[in-house]
Enzyme design. Structure first.
Site, mmCIF file in Angstrom:
data_model
loop_
_atom_site.group_PDB
_atom_site.id
_atom_site.type_symbol
_atom_site.label_atom_id
_atom_site.label_comp_id
_atom_site.label_asym_id
_atom_site.label_seq_id
_atom_site.Cartn_x
_atom_site.Cartn_y
_atom_site.Cartn_z
ATOM 1 N N SER A 195 0.811 -1.221 0.000
ATOM 2 C CA SER A 195 0.000 0.000 0.000
ATOM 3 C C SER A 195 0.851 1.281 0.000
ATOM 4 O O SER A 195 0.539 2.212 -0.764
ATOM 5 C CB SER A 195 -0.961 -0.005 1.187
ATOM 6 O OG SER A 195 -1.895 -1.038 1.026
ATOM 7 N N LYS A 246 -10.513 -4.562 10.731
ATOM 8 C CA LYS A 246 -11.554 -4.160 9.776
ATOM 9 C C LYS A 246 -12.956 -4.058 10.384
ATOM 10 O O LYS A 246 -13.779 -3.289 9.896
ATOM 11 C CB LYS A 246 -11.590 -5.123 8.589
ATOM 12 C CG LYS A 246 -10.454 -4.892 7.603
ATOM 13 C CD LYS A 246 -10.629 -5.771 6.375
ATOM 14 C CE LYS A 246 -9.544 -5.463 5.361
ATOM 15 N NZ LYS A 246 -9.733 -6.206 4.108
ATOM 16 N N SER A 273 -19.764 -23.793 9.595
ATOM 17 C CA SER A 273 -20.555 -22.867 10.406
ATOM 18 C C SER A 273 -20.316 -21.408 9.982
ATOM 19 O O SER A 273 -21.227 -20.585 10.017
ATOM 20 C CB SER A 273 -20.231 -23.045 11.889
ATOM 21 O OG SER A 273 -18.851 -22.860 12.100
ATOM 22 N N ASP A 284 -12.733 -2.777 -0.843
ATOM 23 C CA ASP A 284 -12.472 -4.141 -1.330
ATOM 24 C C ASP A 284 -13.537 -4.525 -2.352
ATOM 25 O O ASP A 284 -13.280 -5.310 -3.263
ATOM 26 C CB ASP A 284 -12.494 -5.160 -0.172
ATOM 27 C CG ASP A 284 -11.274 -5.044 0.719
ATOM 28 O OD1 ASP A 284 -10.227 -4.551 0.243
ATOM 29 O OD2 ASP A 284 -11.349 -5.442 1.900
#
Ligand code: ATR
Length: 267
Positions: free
Chosen positions: A17, A66, A152, A102
């Site tokens: 980045s 996040k 799950s 994203d």
């Protein structure tokens, strides 16, 4: 005064980045600097206060922050809310916003295709998979299916987005138009020799790997040999970053030039 931007994550490791954003600032003559801020989860609250006090102009957010960063924001975009995670923080009129680029990163290379398939199989059920599902929905891909090693977790995603869940062991029985890998299988290091798809590839399918190091994963090599259209993970990385750059600066950093910089950095 030089404007400040950066990325928070833990462990941050090597990130492309700074290379992407600093090359954009330089090319467009913007007086700004983008730095890497390794940040342990326990330090997030203090950091976000400093972000406000020091008027840091923007942040990229990566694992494991996040989701947890959301409580320190004033507002979230519709997309960030849909994904349930933020990878970008920016200011608008004194208000701190969270966005999830994203989704842009994921859909941009798919937009370039002449025809989009009607079905997609998402492999994995983490944050990247959630962004993938939101993106595929925006592109109006009719059928989206998820398969994950831990059933799950796939069930949660299936419930949140109302999509079909298939057992990880049964994924090869499907014939999706797009196979999209969001797991780390194939990533350089211990996983490099692994692939999330061990069956035959459906004829004419598009195989998209969000792993970008190595540029060509085992999955993409095998898919290409089987005649599939392949999309490299560097495309997603590039476009999520360019969307951040636009949000922060209001300027457009040319994708071709930025891609060249990234490919050079990756050697
Ligand atoms: P991200 O936010 O980048 O998506 P994540 O939340 O850690 O990262 O999700 C990683 C995904 O890759 C998970 O779906 C994980 O499966 P589990 O839910 O079973 O952990 C999947 N994954 C990681 N290692 C894997 C492996 N060796 N085989 C198959 N799936 C794997």
């Amino acid at each position: 005064m030089t404007q400040k931007y950066g990325i928070i994550g833990w462990p941050l490791g090597h990130t492309l980045s700074p290379t992407l954003h600093n090359s954009g600032f330089k090319r467009l003559g913007i007086d700004a600097e983008y730095v890497a801020w390794p940040l342990e989860p326990v330090g997030l609250s203090d950091f976000m206060q400093r972000f406000r006090d020091d008027k840091v102009q923007g942040l990229s957010v990566t694992i494991p922050h996040k989701r947890t960063v959301m409580r320190f924001l004033d507002e979230m975009t519709f997309r960030a809310k849909s994904v349930g995670a933020v990878n970008t923080i920016f200011w608008r009129e004194g208000v701190v916003w969270g966005e999830n680029t994203d989704v842009d990163g994921l859909i941009e290379p798919l937009r370039l295709l002449k025809k989009l398939p009607e079905s997609a199989l998402v492999l994995g059920a983490g944050g990247a998979a959630r962004a993938a599902v939101v993106g595929l929905r925006e592109l109006e891909v009719g059928e989206i299916i998820v398969a994950n090693r831990t059933r799950s977790k796939a069930e949660i995603l299936g419930h949140d987005f109302n999509i079909r869940v298939v057992d990880w062991e049964k994924r090869h029985e499907l014939s999706p138009g797009i196979i999209l890998n969001t797991t780390p299988l194939g990533m350089s290091g211990d996983m490099v020799g692994l692939t999330p798809w061990e069956g035959d590839f459906p004829t004419g399918s598009i195989v998209y790997d969000i792993v970008y190091n190595p540029l060509r994963t085992r999955l993409l090599n095998e898919a290409e040999q089987a005649g599939c259209t392949v999309i490299e993970g560097i495309e997603m990385f590039l476009h999520q970053g360019l969307a951040q750059f636009r949000l922060w600066t209001g300027r457009k950093y040319d994708a071709g030039k930025a891609r060249k910089v990234l490919l050079e950095a990756l050697g």
